[in-house]
Design a protein around this motif. Structure first.
Motif, PDB file in Angstrom:
ATOM      1  N   VAL A  84     -26.879  -5.739 -28.124  1.00  0.00           N
ATOM      2  CA  VAL A  84     -26.360  -5.476 -29.465  1.00  0.00           C
ATOM      3  C   VAL A  84     -27.252  -6.169 -30.488  1.00  0.00           C
ATOM      4  O   VAL A  84     -27.620  -7.334 -30.323  1.00  0.00           O
ATOM      5  N   LEU A  85     -27.604  -5.429 -31.544  1.00  0.00           N
ATOM      6  CA  LEU A  85     -28.365  -5.995 -32.657  1.00  0.00           C
ATOM      7  C   LEU A  85     -27.654  -5.580 -33.939  1.00  0.00           C
ATOM      8  O   LEU A  85     -27.686  -4.415 -34.325  1.00  0.00           O
ATOM      9  N   THR A  86     -26.979  -6.535 -34.566  1.00  0.00           N
ATOM     10  CA  THR A  86     -26.112  -6.197 -35.687  1.00  0.00           C
ATOM     11  C   THR A  86     -26.141  -7.306 -36.739  1.00  0.00           C
ATOM     12  O   THR A  86     -26.725  -8.372 -36.531  1.00  0.00           O
ATOM     13  N   THR A  87     -25.494  -7.038 -37.858  1.00  0.00           N
ATOM     14  CA  THR A  87     -25.389  -8.021 -38.936  1.00  0.00           C
ATOM     15  C   THR A  87     -24.166  -8.906 -38.761  1.00  0.00           C
ATOM     16  O   THR A  87     -24.067  -9.967 -39.372  1.00  0.00           O
ATOM     17  N   TYR A  88     -23.220  -8.483 -37.902  1.00  0.00           N
ATOM     18  CA  TYR A  88     -21.892  -9.104 -37.872  1.00  0.00           C
ATOM     19  C   TYR A  88     -21.679  -9.960 -36.627  1.00  0.00           C
ATOM     20  O   TYR A  88     -22.038  -9.563 -35.521  1.00  0.00           O
ATOM     21  N   ASP A  89     -21.068 -11.139 -36.842  1.00  0.00           N
ATOM     22  CA  ASP A  89     -20.775 -12.005 -35.695  1.00  0.00           C
ATOM     23  C   ASP A  89     -19.328 -12.485 -35.696  1.00  0.00           C
ATOM     24  O   ASP A  89     -19.024 -13.576 -35.226  1.00  0.00           O
ATOM     25  N   THR A  90     -18.419 -11.657 -36.236  1.00  0.00           N
ATOM     26  CA  THR A  90     -17.004 -12.012 -36.212  1.00  0.00           C
ATOM     27  C   THR A  90     -16.427 -11.771 -34.819  1.00  0.00           C
ATOM     28  O   THR A  90     -16.981 -11.004 -34.022  1.00  0.00           O
ATOM     29  N   ASP A  91     -15.292 -12.419 -34.532  1.00  0.00           N
ATOM     30  CA  ASP A  91     -14.640 -12.230 -33.228  1.00  0.00           C
ATOM     31  C   ASP A  91     -14.334 -10.765 -32.970  1.00  0.00           C
ATOM     32  O   ASP A  91     -14.442 -10.286 -31.835  1.00  0.00           O
ATOM     33  N   SER A  92     -13.934 -10.043 -34.019  1.00  0.00           N
ATOM     34  CA  SER A  92     -13.538  -8.642 -33.836  1.00  0.00           C
ATOM     35  C   SER A  92     -14.735  -7.743 -33.546  1.00  0.00           C
ATOM     36  O   SER A  92     -14.567  -6.601 -33.123  1.00  0.00           O
ATOM     37  N   ASP A  93     -15.949  -8.251 -33.778  1.00  0.00           N
ATOM     38  CA  ASP A  93     -17.158  -7.501 -33.409  1.00  0.00           C
ATOM     39  C   ASP A  93     -17.700  -7.968 -32.064  1.00  0.00           C
ATOM     40  O   ASP A  93     -18.011  -7.167 -31.188  1.00  0.00           O
ATOM     41  N   VAL A  94     -17.806  -9.287 -31.905  1.00  0.00           N
ATOM     42  CA  VAL A  94     -18.454  -9.855 -30.726  1.00  0.00           C
ATOM     43  C   VAL A  94     -17.676  -9.571 -29.449  1.00  0.00           C
ATOM     44  O   VAL A  94     -18.224  -9.039 -28.468  1.00  0.00           O
ATOM     45  N   LEU A  95     -16.387  -9.917 -29.445  1.00  0.00           N
ATOM     46  CA  LEU A  95     -15.616  -9.858 -28.195  1.00  0.00           C
ATOM     47  C   LEU A  95     -15.485  -8.447 -27.639  1.00  0.00           C
ATOM     48  O   LEU A  95     -15.713  -8.232 -26.445  1.00  0.00           O
ATOM     49  N   PRO A  96     -15.138  -7.429 -28.453  1.00  0.00           N
ATOM     50  CA  PRO A  96     -15.065  -6.076 -27.899  1.00  0.00           C
ATOM     51  C   PRO A  96     -16.396  -5.598 -27.327  1.00  0.00           C
ATOM     52  O   PRO A  96     -16.423  -4.908 -26.310  1.00  0.00           O
ATOM     53  N   ALA A  97     -17.508  -5.972 -27.975  1.00  0.00           N
ATOM     54  CA  ALA A  97     -18.819  -5.537 -27.489  1.00  0.00           C
ATOM     55  C   ALA A  97     -19.135  -6.154 -26.132  1.00  0.00           C
ATOM     56  O   ALA A  97     -19.601  -5.468 -25.212  1.00  0.00           O
ATOM     57  N   ILE A  98     -18.870  -7.447 -25.994  1.00  0.00           N
ATOM     58  CA  ILE A  98     -19.129  -8.121 -24.716  1.00  0.00           C
ATOM     59  C   ILE A  98     -18.195  -7.595 -23.630  1.00  0.00           C
ATOM     60  O   ILE A  98     -18.613  -7.326 -22.497  1.00  0.00           O
ATOM     61  N   GLU A  99     -16.923  -7.413 -23.996  1.00  0.00           N
ATOM     62  CA  GLU A  99     -15.948  -6.906 -23.020  1.00  0.00           C
ATOM     63  C   GLU A  99     -16.287  -5.472 -22.597  1.00  0.00           C
ATOM     64  O   GLU A  99     -16.022  -5.079 -21.459  1.00  0.00           O
ATOM     65  N   ALA A 100     -16.875  -4.696 -23.503  1.00  0.00           N
ATOM     66  CA  ALA A 100     -17.233  -3.310 -23.178  1.00  0.00           C
ATOM     67  C   ALA A 100     -18.414  -3.245 -22.219  1.00  0.00           C
ATOM     68  O   ALA A 100     -18.615  -2.233 -21.548  1.00  0.00           O
TER      69      ALA A 100
END
Length: 211
Positions: A84-100
């Motif tokens: 993932v390469l993004t501007t956002y590092d909030t929990d609602s962005d990070v955790l779903p991406a890692i879990e996916a």
């Protein structure tokens, strides 16, 4: 005998970002940019066609977002590693991406050499995380998840059975706005960002068995 280049797909809805990343890796020894995509659906299609080693994936895109694309790739048995390469590092962005199923998570302010190292690491199946993301994940591991209240469990249970916000509000004799407020608290506590993910997380954690 030299190793084959790392085959890379770049996924971002901004053409300038796509072109910049493609130019950067095209000029870097050991990489081959085999495709670019403007959204998650196109990324999944290209991945099936081109069989890349690594996919550089933005998260927030119109149409199919990055997390949905990562899930679909996993469901279809893709062997590509997703960074993932993004501007956002909030929990609602990070955790779903890692879990996916994302292998790594970097922010767009990363230095070029850091990004190159991360793609090489991802190709080897190693996790590559920006410092702020690593800190967030450690915090999640160390901090027990906040429990859902009895009312939040009632709301989520109705949603799990297919009720709309309006129907749940009517069943519980509360306003639709209150249901939405409960759902936002539920998302935050479970580290998800939509209804389906909240229901799935609740089942995984056995929350409905306790209600």
């Amino acid at each position: 005998m030299s190793e084959p280049p790392i085959r890379l797909i770049v996924v971002d809805d901004h053409p300038i970002v796509r072109d910049g990343l493609r130019g950067m890796f095209t000029g870097e020894p050991g990489f081959e940019v085999v495709g670019v995509a403007g959204d998650g659906a196109q990324a999944v299609s290209l991945a099936e066609e081109l069989r890349p080693d690594v996919i550089l994936m933005d998260l927030r895109m119109p149409g199919t977002d990055g997390v949905t694309a990562i899930r679909r790739l996993a469901e279809r048995g893709s062997t590509a590693r997703v960074l993932v390469l993004t501007t956002y590092d909030t929990d609602s962005d990070v955790l779903p991406a890692i879990e996916a199923g994302a292998t790594g998570y970097l922010l767009k302010d990363a230095m070029p050499e850091e990004l190159v190292r991360a793609v090489r690491a991802a190709a080897r199946g190693e996790a590559a995380l920006s410092p702020s993301v690593a800190t967030r994940l450690l915090g999640q591991v160390r901090a027990p998840a906040a429990p859902l209240s009895a009312r939040e469990l009632e709301v989520l249970s109705l949603i799990a059975r297919g009720s709309t916000n309006r129907e749940a509000a009517a069943r519980l004799f509360i306003s639709e706005a209150t249901v939405k407020s409960h759902l936002l608290h539920i998302y935050a506590k479970l580290g998800v960002n939509d209804r389906a993910a909240a229901v799935a997380a609740a089942f995984e954690r056995g929350l409905f068995n306790r209600s």
